[in-house]
Design a protein around this motif. Structure first.
Motif, PDB file in Angstrom:
ATOM      1  N   ASN A   1       0.756  -1.381  -0.016  1.00 48.01           N
ATOM      2  CA  ASN A   1       0.132   0.168  -0.054  1.00 48.01           C
ATOM      3  C   ASN A   1       0.723   1.263   0.065  1.00 48.01           C
ATOM      4  O   ASN A   1       0.347   2.301  -0.025  1.00 48.01           O
ATOM      5  CB  ASN A   1      -1.117   0.104   1.229  1.00 48.01           C
ATOM      6  CG  ASN A   1      -2.010  -1.066   1.319  1.00 48.01           C
ATOM      7  OD1 ASN A   1      -2.342  -1.493   0.246  1.00 48.01           O
ATOM      8  ND2 ASN A   1      -2.261  -1.795   2.343  1.00 48.01           N
TER       9      ASN A   1
ATOM     10  N   PRO B   1       2.533   4.477  -1.202  1.00 48.08           N
ATOM     11  CA  PRO B   1       2.363   5.338  -2.492  1.00 48.08           C
ATOM     12  C   PRO B   1       3.734   5.491  -3.180  1.00 48.08           C
ATOM     13  O   PRO B   1       4.592   5.593  -2.327  1.00 48.08           O
ATOM     14  CB  PRO B   1       1.735   6.493  -1.878  1.00 48.08           C
ATOM     15  CG  PRO B   1       1.995   6.640  -0.248  1.00 48.08           C
ATOM     16  CD  PRO B   1       2.135   5.131  -0.021  1.00 48.08           C
TER      17      PRO B   1
ATOM     18  N   ARG C   1      -3.243  12.618  -9.584  1.00 42.66           N
ATOM     19  CA  ARG C   1      -3.061  12.032  -8.172  1.00 42.66           C
ATOM     20  C   ARG C   1      -1.554  12.067  -7.854  1.00 42.66           C
ATOM     21  O   ARG C   1      -1.174  12.344  -6.825  1.00 42.66           O
ATOM     22  CB  ARG C   1      -3.440  10.623  -7.753  1.00 42.66           C
ATOM     23  CG  ARG C   1      -5.137  10.367  -7.752  1.00 42.66           C
ATOM     24  CD  ARG C   1      -5.518   8.886  -7.497  1.00 42.66           C
ATOM     25  NE  ARG C   1      -6.853   8.677  -7.230  1.00 42.66           N
ATOM     26  CZ  ARG C   1      -7.535   8.645  -5.975  1.00 42.66           C
ATOM     27  NH1 ARG C   1      -6.765   8.991  -5.121  1.00 42.66           N
ATOM     28  NH2 ARG C   1      -8.777   8.616  -6.133  1.00 42.66           N
ATOM     29  N   SER C   2      -0.607  11.668  -8.873  1.00 40.74           N
ATOM     30  CA  SER C   2       0.691  11.831  -8.776  1.00 40.74           C
ATOM     31  C   SER C   2       1.438  13.208  -8.588  1.00 40.74           C
ATOM     32  O   SER C   2       2.372  13.459  -7.996  1.00 40.74           O
ATOM     33  CB  SER C   2       1.404  11.072  -9.958  1.00 40.74           C
ATOM     34  OG  SER C   2       1.338  11.988 -11.143  1.00 40.74           O
TER      35      SER C   2
ATOM     36  N   GLY D   1       0.895  13.637  -1.095  1.00 40.13           N
ATOM     37  CA  GLY D   1       0.319  12.623   0.290  1.00 40.13           C
ATOM     38  C   GLY D   1      -0.850  11.856  -0.287  1.00 40.13           C
ATOM     39  O   GLY D   1      -1.229  12.105  -1.525  1.00 40.13           O
ATOM     40  N   PRO D   2      -1.162  10.791   0.398  1.00 39.21           N
ATOM     41  CA  PRO D   2      -2.484   9.865  -0.058  1.00 39.21           C
ATOM     42  C   PRO D   2      -3.579  10.710  -0.054  1.00 39.21           C
ATOM     43  O   PRO D   2      -3.785  11.718   0.799  1.00 39.21           O
ATOM     44  CB  PRO D   2      -2.160   8.783   1.003  1.00 39.21           C
ATOM     45  CG  PRO D   2      -1.715   9.492   2.287  1.00 39.21           C
ATOM     46  CD  PRO D   2      -0.507  10.474   1.631  1.00 39.21           C
TER      47      PRO D   2
ATOM     48  N   GLU E   1      -7.528  10.535   0.295  1.00 42.70           N
ATOM     49  CA  GLU E   1      -8.469   9.828   0.931  1.00 42.70           C
ATOM     50  C   GLU E   1     -10.071   9.865   0.285  1.00 42.70           C
ATOM     51  O   GLU E   1     -11.022  10.247   0.772  1.00 42.70           O
ATOM     52  CB  GLU E   1      -8.630  10.084   2.467  1.00 42.70           C
ATOM     53  CG  GLU E   1      -7.465   9.817   3.403  1.00 42.70           C
ATOM     54  CD  GLU E   1      -6.979   8.420   3.201  1.00 42.70           C
ATOM     55  OE1 GLU E   1      -7.838   7.407   3.093  1.00 42.70           O
ATOM     56  OE2 GLU E   1      -5.709   8.359   3.378  1.00 42.70           O
TER      57      GLU E   1
END
Length: 460
Positions: A60, A62, A140-141, A145-146, A148
């Motif tokens: 998981n 990233p 997203r890249s 940070g992740p 949610e």
């Protein structure tokens, strides 16, 4: 000597024996250790559990992307100045998407989308979502940070925020496009707050995503519409106070709107990084420069970096401090600190100004010279802002734009005769009456000398 000979003449042999004996003793005392000699492994249940947990975290984890350009503000920059980095009325992008205090504007985003669809009957939401899902990984890249949000939530957020921004820019340029009773354009304070929120580092979307949505909608009308970047600069102009848009800025690769605003302040001619790693020189303060004979003057250029020092005169373009300046500058500085390696131009500029302003008296001097246009209340507020903008930032001497200027100012102040001349002018030439008194004194002294000489000659 005998010990060395008995061990093959090596002085390290006794230490090796001790290490081997220590290894043996550890093996004997630890029955649960793995036995590497016969290939058998003894694992405790708790070790298997930990291993499974680590493998899950690794799956998981990233990925790190070189495309990352939108960051959470580092905690060390945020401390004490949290308000400067937090949106007040609207969330753009994922970081503040679910903030309860910003939910009221979500309905307004839907109204803007509704207005967009009414004016663009050939655009289907299904097609927009299909395109956005193709860009999702790329978008997203761009965040550090992740996020949610699942894929559906992310696609919906991208569509609503992207078209909101596009419609906002078009409505700003063309008042006839605005909605009746629009809560943004109908209330100037809300418009200013929205503009301010869209300059925050944590409140950005990748420029390419909004530009692709813009091209989807208006690509066939490009001849009749300004480009997205031009529309953006028109919208942000009231907060940047930069009237002319340089062509070089329009041709630059932009990461997001905060990056676009940053480009407006940069020098037209960039300097390559220096190979020097010397410490950054501290220059004297404004009052100390004046005491050393430097004349301070407001420059005519709109570009902050067009600071010139020639023949004892230091010209500095006007720096305007409005209520929104602190938030904008702090976020640009945070972006430079997180993203740029050698192009930390605004950090260098504000470090230079920080050296000039050590006290409120320094700020007052620059205000009186017209170099600082201060709308913050008083010189104390201006001095405090200048002195804290670059707090906890890091700047290498190899990428300082003003390194040569610092050297010239330092060299000027080190020459004693510059201070002597300045002191003489300040003490004896500060007013017409002082100048007249000096002239009278010189004339009187000259007459006295002439009279004395004549008296001596008459005695002969």
């Amino acid at each position: 000597m005998s010990a060395m000979k008995s061990n093959g003449g090596s002085p390290w042999a006794p230490r090796q024996q001790l290490e081997r004996s220590a290894h043996v003793s550890v093996t004997i005392e630890s029955p649960n250790n793995e036995d590497h000699s016969n290939g058998k492994h003894c694992s405790r249940p708790e070790n298997k559990k930990l291993a499974r947990s680590i493998r899950k975290k690794l799956r998981n984890l990233p990925s790190q992307s070189s495309k990352c350009c939108i960051f959470r503000v580092p905690e060390k920059l945020r401390q004490g100045y949290e308000v400067a980095y937090m949106p007040r009325v609207i969330a753009i992008g994922p970081y503040h998407h679910n903030d309860p205090g910003l939910k009221r504007m979500e309905d307004h985003k839907l109204r803007y989308l509704q207005s967009f669809l009414r004016h663009n009957m050939n655009i289907r939401l299904e097609d927009c979502f299909e395109r956005i899902r193709c860009w999702e990984d790329h978008i997203r890249s761009c965040y550090d940070g992740p996020i949610e949000l699942d894929s559906d939530e992310f696609a919906e957020m991208t569509l609503l925020d992207g078209f909101f921004v596009i419609q906002l820019f078009l409505m700003f340029q063309n008042p006839r496009w605005r909605l009746d009773g629009d809560r943004i354009f109908g209330k100037p304070r809300i418009l200013d707050e929205v503009r301010r929120d869209m300059t925050l580092l944590e409140n950005q979307m990748p420029f390419f995503a909004i530009e692709r949505l813009f091209e989807m909608a208006y690509g066939s009308h490009q001849k009749h519409l300004s480009g997205l970047l031009e529309l953006a600069y028109g919208f942000f102009r009231p907060s940047t106070n930069i009237e002319e848009l340089p062509e070089a800025v329009m041709e630059s690769e932009v990461q997001h709107f905060l990056d676009a605003i940053r480009l407006l302040y940069l020098p037209t001619a960039r300097k390559p990084p220096s190979e020097s790693e010397d410490e950054i020189k501290f220059i004297p303060s404004a009052t100390e420069l004046v005491a050393a004979g430097v004349k301070l003057k407001r420059g005519t250029s709109q570009r902050l970096f067009d600071i010139k020092f020639k023949k004892g005169k230091l010209e500095i373009p006007r720096l305007k401090f409005y209520y929104s300046t602190e938030s904008c500058f702090r976020n640009i500085i945070a972006f430079e600190q997180c993203y740029y390696q050698n192009d930390r131009y605004l950090i260098d500029y504000m470090t230079f100004m920080d050296h000039l302003v050590n006290t409120p008296d320094d700020a007052k001097l620059l205000i009186n010279k017209g170099i600082i246009e201060n709308w913050l209340g008083n010189e104390n507020a201006a001095a405090d802002l200048i002195n804290t903008l670059c707090k906890e930032t890091f700047q290498r001497s190899s990428n300082t734009y003003f390194s040569s200027l610092r050297g010239e100012l330092d060299a000027h102040c080190r020459k004693p005769h510059n201070k002597w001349k300045a002191t003489f002018k300040r003490n004896y030439c500060s007013s017409p009456w002082a100048v007249l008194s000096i002239i009278a004194a010189v004339v009187l002294l000259t007459l006295t000398i002439v009279q004395t000489v004549c008296s001596l000659l008459s005695l002969k």
